[in-house]
Design an enzyme around this catalytic site. Structure first.
Site, PDB file in Angstrom:
ATOM      1  N   ASP A   1     -36.339 -37.096 -49.975  1.00  0.00           N
ATOM      2  CA  ASP A   1     -35.254 -36.355 -50.622  1.00  0.00           C
ATOM      3  C   ASP A   1     -35.147 -36.719 -52.108  1.00  0.00           C
ATOM      4  O   ASP A   1     -35.541 -37.819 -52.508  1.00  0.00           O
ATOM      5  CB  ASP A   1     -33.937 -36.669 -49.892  1.00  0.00           C
ATOM      6  CG  ASP A   1     -32.872 -35.631 -50.190  1.00  0.00           C
ATOM      7  OD1 ASP A   1     -33.221 -34.506 -50.608  1.00  0.00           O
ATOM      8  OD2 ASP A   1     -31.677 -35.938 -49.994  1.00  0.00           O
ATOM      9  N   GLY A   2     -34.598 -35.801 -52.856  1.00  0.00           N
ATOM     10  CA  GLY A   2     -34.259 -36.091 -54.250  1.00  0.00           C
ATOM     11  C   GLY A   2     -35.251 -35.577 -55.287  1.00  0.00           C
ATOM     12  O   GLY A   2     -35.124 -35.909 -56.463  1.00  0.00           O
TER      13      GLY A   2
ATOM     14  N   ARG B   1     -33.224 -33.581 -57.912  1.00  0.00           N
ATOM     15  CA  ARG B   1     -32.407 -34.433 -58.791  1.00  0.00           C
ATOM     16  C   ARG B   1     -33.280 -35.243 -59.748  1.00  0.00           C
ATOM     17  O   ARG B   1     -32.945 -35.442 -60.903  1.00  0.00           O
ATOM     18  CB  ARG B   1     -31.538 -35.370 -57.932  1.00  0.00           C
ATOM     19  CG  ARG B   1     -30.295 -34.683 -57.376  1.00  0.00           C
ATOM     20  CD  ARG B   1     -29.604 -35.530 -56.340  1.00  0.00           C
ATOM     21  NE  ARG B   1     -30.333 -35.519 -55.080  1.00  0.00           N
ATOM     22  CZ  ARG B   1     -30.100 -36.359 -54.076  1.00  0.00           C
ATOM     23  NH1 ARG B   1     -29.184 -37.285 -54.194  1.00  0.00           N
ATOM     24  NH2 ARG B   1     -30.802 -36.266 -52.960  1.00  0.00           N
TER      25      ARG B   1
ATOM     26  N   SER C   1     -38.201 -28.137 -43.949  1.00  0.00           N
ATOM     27  CA  SER C   1     -37.553 -27.896 -42.654  1.00  0.00           C
ATOM     28  C   SER C   1     -37.473 -26.398 -42.374  1.00  0.00           C
ATOM     29  O   SER C   1     -37.596 -25.576 -43.303  1.00  0.00           O
ATOM     30  CB  SER C   1     -36.148 -28.508 -42.653  1.00  0.00           C
ATOM     31  OG  SER C   1     -35.281 -27.689 -43.406  1.00  0.00           O
TER      32      SER C   1
ATOM     33  N   ASN D   1     -34.979 -24.940 -44.603  1.00  0.00           N
ATOM     34  CA  ASN D   1     -35.261 -24.866 -46.049  1.00  0.00           C
ATOM     35  C   ASN D   1     -35.672 -23.476 -46.532  1.00  0.00           C
ATOM     36  O   ASN D   1     -35.638 -23.197 -47.739  1.00  0.00           O
ATOM     37  CB  ASN D   1     -36.361 -25.871 -46.458  1.00  0.00           C
ATOM     38  CG  ASN D   1     -35.878 -27.300 -46.528  1.00  0.00           C
ATOM     39  OD1 ASN D   1     -36.615 -28.247 -46.290  1.00  0.00           O
ATOM     40  ND2 ASN D   1     -34.605 -27.493 -46.863  1.00  0.00           N
TER      41      ASN D   1
ATOM     42  N   ARG E   1     -33.587 -21.541 -49.045  1.00  0.00           N
ATOM     43  CA  ARG E   1     -33.531 -21.883 -50.483  1.00  0.00           C
ATOM     44  C   ARG E   1     -34.045 -20.719 -51.343  1.00  0.00           C
ATOM     45  O   ARG E   1     -34.697 -19.809 -50.818  1.00  0.00           O
ATOM     46  CB  ARG E   1     -34.398 -23.115 -50.747  1.00  0.00           C
ATOM     47  CG  ARG E   1     -33.811 -24.363 -50.125  1.00  0.00           C
ATOM     48  CD  ARG E   1     -34.569 -25.578 -50.564  1.00  0.00           C
ATOM     49  NE  ARG E   1     -33.951 -26.772 -50.023  1.00  0.00           N
ATOM     50  CZ  ARG E   1     -34.011 -27.966 -50.582  1.00  0.00           C
ATOM     51  NH1 ARG E   1     -34.677 -28.142 -51.690  1.00  0.00           N
ATOM     52  NH2 ARG E   1     -33.420 -28.996 -50.035  1.00  0.00           N
TER      53      ARG E   1
END
Ligand code: FPP
Length: 225
Positions: free
Chosen positions: A12-13, A16, A57, A60, A63
């Site tokens: 994850d991330g 960001r 996933s 996902n 998105r």
């Protein structure tokens, strides 16, 4: 230190990580997939031979199209190079997830990766793409129902044999990057007894020290149970 047999990474991330550097999210995904071979090497050096990575996933797909397409193209275009590297290191590639609803090219890439590496013995890389934990269990249960021959006594083993990870050891340690304390529907059956270690670093910046800290936590818990 006892090395976990199987570490599952929730990567994850990426978004960001990119935003923090003023880059588009896709740059985070690129840095993310380019970092996977390094992490795999670190794990092997630490004595861990089975690695699972949560790449995409089933949820996902909701998105933005730009992002879903970027990762699908990344799979189609970069998987062969990555798999060659795995093959050279005698690592077997396993795909967890639904393949039938992917593009023909993505299916071909995944099928080729599995076939090329199927006899490799030195480790396993399990790539969870178009994956969901509950969906995996339901998929296995549906197959069992269709076969119609699972007795009460053998149900657990038979269900396990229909999971995408059939034959792999259970997950000992889940490492999640990006700081969130969530499982996100990842390997729910296989991680039933796993330790969870969450690191603040985003996936493209995960370090050997982060993995070592996870392994130390696993060891700390193991002596108590
Ligand atoms: C979560 O970060 C990460 C993903 C949804 C994708 C992870 C995929 C890879 C690292 C590479 C997969 C490789 C191939 C070849 C397809 P996020 O972007 O949701 O992070 P955020 O929480 O910061 O937004």
């Amino acid at each position: 230190m006892i090395a976990p047999k199987h570490i599952a990474f929730i990567m994850d991330g990426n978004g960001r990580w990119a935003t923090k550097q003023g880059l588009p999210r896709s740059a985070g995904h690129k840095a993310g997939y380019e970092h996977i071979p390094d992490v795999l090497k670190m794990c092997q050096e630490l004595g861990v031979n089975v690695i699972s990575c949560y790449a995409w996933s089933t949820e996902n797909w909701g998105r933005p199209e730009k992002e879903t397409t970027f990762l699908l193209r990344a799979l189609e275009n970069h998987l062969p190079r990555f798999v060659k590297e795995l093959h050279d290191r005698d690592i077997r590639f396993v795909h967890s997830g639904f393949r039938d609803d992917l593009t023909a090219k993505a299916q071909k890439r995944l099928n080729e990766a599995v076939t090329l590496t199927e006899n490799n013995q030195s480790g396993v890389f399990n790539f969870a793409y178009n994956y969901g934990g509950r969906a995996e269990i339901l998929h296995a249960a549906r197959q069992l129902l269709a076969e119609g021959n699972a007795s009460h006594e053998t149900l657990e083993q038979k269900l396990e044999a229909h999971l995408w990870t059939a034959g792999l050891p259970d997950v000992d340690l889940v490492i999640r990057t990006g700081g969130d304390l969530r499982l996100s529907n990842f390997m729910l059956w296989q991680s039933a007894y796993a330790c969870l270690h969450v690191v603040g670093n985003y996936w493209p910046a995960i370090t050997r020290e982060d993995i070592e800290a996870g392994i130390a936590y696993f060891n700390e818990v193991m002596v108590r149970v």
